[in-house]
Design an enzyme around this catalytic site. Structure first.
Site, PDB file in Angstrom:
ATOM      1  N   ASP A  97       0.845  -1.200   0.000  1.00  0.00           N
ATOM      2  CA  ASP A  97       0.000   0.000   0.000  1.00  0.00           C
ATOM      3  C   ASP A  97       0.883   1.254   0.000  1.00  0.00           C
ATOM      4  O   ASP A  97       2.099   1.171   0.149  1.00  0.00           O
ATOM      5  CB  ASP A  97      -0.988  -0.019   1.189  1.00  0.00           C
ATOM      6  CG  ASP A  97      -0.285   0.098   2.539  1.00  0.00           C
ATOM      7  OD1 ASP A  97       0.543   1.021   2.723  1.00  0.00           O
ATOM      8  OD2 ASP A  97      -0.558  -0.733   3.428  1.00  0.00           O
ATOM      9  N   HIS A 112       8.423  -5.421  -1.532  1.00  0.00           N
ATOM     10  CA  HIS A 112       7.456  -6.325  -2.170  1.00  0.00           C
ATOM     11  C   HIS A 112       6.639  -5.615  -3.249  1.00  0.00           C
ATOM     12  O   HIS A 112       5.584  -6.107  -3.652  1.00  0.00           O
ATOM     13  CB  HIS A 112       6.528  -6.945  -1.113  1.00  0.00           C
ATOM     14  CG  HIS A 112       7.232  -7.919  -0.213  1.00  0.00           C
ATOM     15  ND1 HIS A 112       6.756  -8.296   1.014  1.00  0.00           N
ATOM     16  CD2 HIS A 112       8.404  -8.591  -0.376  1.00  0.00           C
ATOM     17  CE1 HIS A 112       7.599  -9.163   1.573  1.00  0.00           C
ATOM     18  NE2 HIS A 112       8.609  -9.346   0.744  1.00  0.00           N
TER      19      HIS A 112
HETATM   20  P1  NAD Z   1       1.356 -10.749   8.550  1.00  0.00           P
HETATM   21  O1  NAD Z   1      -0.041 -10.585   8.062  1.00  0.00           O
HETATM   22  O2  NAD Z   1       1.996 -12.080   8.459  1.00  0.00           O
HETATM   23  O3  NAD Z   1       1.463 -10.293  10.084  1.00  0.00           O
HETATM   24  C1  NAD Z   1       0.953  -9.068  10.521  1.00  0.00           C
HETATM   25  C2  NAD Z   1       1.615  -8.675  11.814  1.00  0.00           C
HETATM   26  O4  NAD Z   1       1.080  -7.420  12.207  1.00  0.00           O
HETATM   27  C3  NAD Z   1       1.377  -9.641  12.961  1.00  0.00           C
HETATM   28  O5  NAD Z   1       2.605  -9.944  13.555  1.00  0.00           O
HETATM   29  C4  NAD Z   1       0.483  -8.837  13.936  1.00  0.00           C
HETATM   30  O6  NAD Z   1       0.795  -9.110  15.282  1.00  0.00           O
HETATM   31  C5  NAD Z   1       0.880  -7.424  13.593  1.00  0.00           C
HETATM   32  N1  NAD Z   1      -0.125  -6.402  13.911  1.00  0.00           N
HETATM   33  C6  NAD Z   1      -1.484  -6.497  13.871  1.00  0.00           C
HETATM   34  N2  NAD Z   1      -2.046  -5.328  14.240  1.00  0.00           N
HETATM   35  C7  NAD Z   1      -1.024  -4.466  14.511  1.00  0.00           C
HETATM   36  C8  NAD Z   1      -0.947  -3.107  14.943  1.00  0.00           C
HETATM   37  N3  NAD Z   1      -2.061  -2.385  15.154  1.00  0.00           N
HETATM   38  N4  NAD Z   1       0.276  -2.544  15.126  1.00  0.00           N
HETATM   39  C9  NAD Z   1       1.399  -3.258  14.905  1.00  0.00           C
HETATM   40  N5  NAD Z   1       1.391  -4.554  14.510  1.00  0.00           N
HETATM   41  C10 NAD Z   1       0.197  -5.145  14.309  1.00  0.00           C
HETATM   42  O7  NAD Z   1       2.178  -9.635   7.804  1.00  0.00           O
HETATM   43  P2  NAD Z   1       3.697  -9.546   7.388  1.00  0.00           P
HETATM   44  O8  NAD Z   1       4.587 -10.079   8.460  1.00  0.00           O
HETATM   45  O9  NAD Z   1       3.882  -8.156   6.948  1.00  0.00           O
HETATM   46  O10 NAD Z   1       3.869 -10.559   6.158  1.00  0.00           O
HETATM   47  C11 NAD Z   1       2.872 -10.939   5.235  1.00  0.00           C
HETATM   48  C12 NAD Z   1       3.127 -10.486   3.783  1.00  0.00           C
HETATM   49  O11 NAD Z   1       1.914  -9.942   3.240  1.00  0.00           O
HETATM   50  C13 NAD Z   1       4.075  -9.346   3.655  1.00  0.00           C
HETATM   51  O12 NAD Z   1       4.646  -9.332   2.404  1.00  0.00           O
HETATM   52  C14 NAD Z   1       3.120  -8.183   3.826  1.00  0.00           C
HETATM   53  O13 NAD Z   1       3.619  -6.965   3.579  1.00  0.00           O
HETATM   54  C15 NAD Z   1       2.006  -8.584   2.916  1.00  0.00           C
HETATM   55  N6  NAD Z   1       0.767  -7.813   3.236  1.00  0.00           N
HETATM   56  C16 NAD Z   1       0.776  -6.465   2.967  1.00  0.00           C
HETATM   57  C17 NAD Z   1      -0.336  -5.689   3.287  1.00  0.00           C
HETATM   58  C18 NAD Z   1      -0.287  -4.211   2.962  1.00  0.00           C
HETATM   59  O14 NAD Z   1       0.332  -3.804   1.977  1.00  0.00           O
HETATM   60  N7  NAD Z   1      -0.907  -3.372   3.767  1.00  0.00           N
HETATM   61  C19 NAD Z   1      -1.458  -6.286   3.864  1.00  0.00           C
HETATM   62  C20 NAD Z   1      -1.436  -7.678   4.105  1.00  0.00           C
HETATM   63  C21 NAD Z   1      -0.297  -8.425   3.796  1.00  0.00           C
END
Ligand code: NAD
Ligand code: ZN
Length: 241
Positions: A97, A112
């Protein structure tokens, strides 16, 4: 409180968690599923070969969700940190995002890729801005918009790194990791490689800090952990010595 001295160089790695309070679901929060498909199965080169429309429908949903979201106080705190530290801050995100940029961060490394860019799956034409969305085929027989093609005949795909592909800017990231004296991971589960191993690469010579509500898989590698939501902790997290 994370103390930052005038000689520190800070490397920040953000994950889906920093955007959670903006209403962009994490993969784990969503149960790792989209329309009953595992996310790994729609965000993959194999899925693209088999069903590019389905892949575009998934990224269309993600484009719509991200476009409707607003940066939260966590993104804003990191934008202010960049104003203070300038090039002593390296901000690397796993997120596709654009909420860091919309909060005011200028130098963001998207390892990514970026949700609002697309590229050709065949030629090396540069990624370009794109926010088009594709709807699923309707039962009334209306033909859905076809997956767009490049001038070269290739198909236009999202500019994101799929499971099984190599992330972007790894050389730049390696240099940032080598340079840093403070490493801070925010809202990332510590499960997705290679990002999950960054902390192990700097451990021993940099302070390593985790910010998030749950223990990441690699907790052992962090010297300090701040348990809580990024949007609540980050605005008051940094102290400059
Ligand atoms: P993940 O979905 O595996 O884990 C998310 C993490 O965020 C968890 O450890 C959780 O404890 C934590 N979390 C939840 N709410 C939170 C908050 N309010 N403040 C801080 N932390 C919080 O995500 P990941 O480890 O980033 O890996 C998954 C892959 O999917 C990555 O490549 C990720 O960037 C991608 N992804 C990206 C988006 C996006 O662009 N917004 C959304 C979903 C997944
Ligand atoms: Zn092309």
């Amino acid at each position: 409180m994370i103390r930052i001295s005038s000689t520190d160089r800070v490397f920040i790695l953000t994950g889906a968690g920093i955007s959670a309070e903006s209403g962009v679901p994490t993969f784990r929060g969503a149960g790792g599923l989209w329309r009953n498909h595992r996310v790994e199965e729609v965000a993959s080169p194999h899925a693209w070969q088999r069903d590019p429309r389905l892949v575009w429908e998934f990224y269309s949903m993600r484009r719509r969700v991200a476009a409707a979201a607003k940066p939260n106080s966590g993104h804003e705190a990191l934008a202010r940190l960049e104003q203070s530290l300038q090039d002593r801050l390296f901000l690397c995100t796993q997120n596709v995002d654009d909420l860091h940029e919309r909060a005011g961060s200028v130098r963001v490394v998207h390892m990514h890729g970026e949700l609002f860019k697309s590229r050709c799956d065949r030629c090396d034409r540069a990624p370009f801005d794109d926010s088009a969305t594709y709807e699923p085929a309707r039962s009334d027989g209306c033909t859905p918009r076809p997956v767009p093609r490049c001038r070269c005949g290739g198909q236009i795909r999202p500019h994101v790194c799929w499971f099984g592909e190599i992330p972007y800017d790894l050389d730049k990231i390696a240099a940032g990791l080598n340079d840093c004296t403070v490493f801070i991971a925010i809202g990332t589960s510590g499960l997705v490689e290679p990002a999950a191993s960054f902390v192990a690469r700097v451990r021993g010579r940099a302070r390593t800090i985790y910010v998030g509500p749950d223990e990441p898989a690699n907790t052992f590698a962090f010297t300090d952990c701040y348990w809580g939501k990024a949007g609540e902790l980050l605005p008051n997290a940094f102290r400059f010595d």
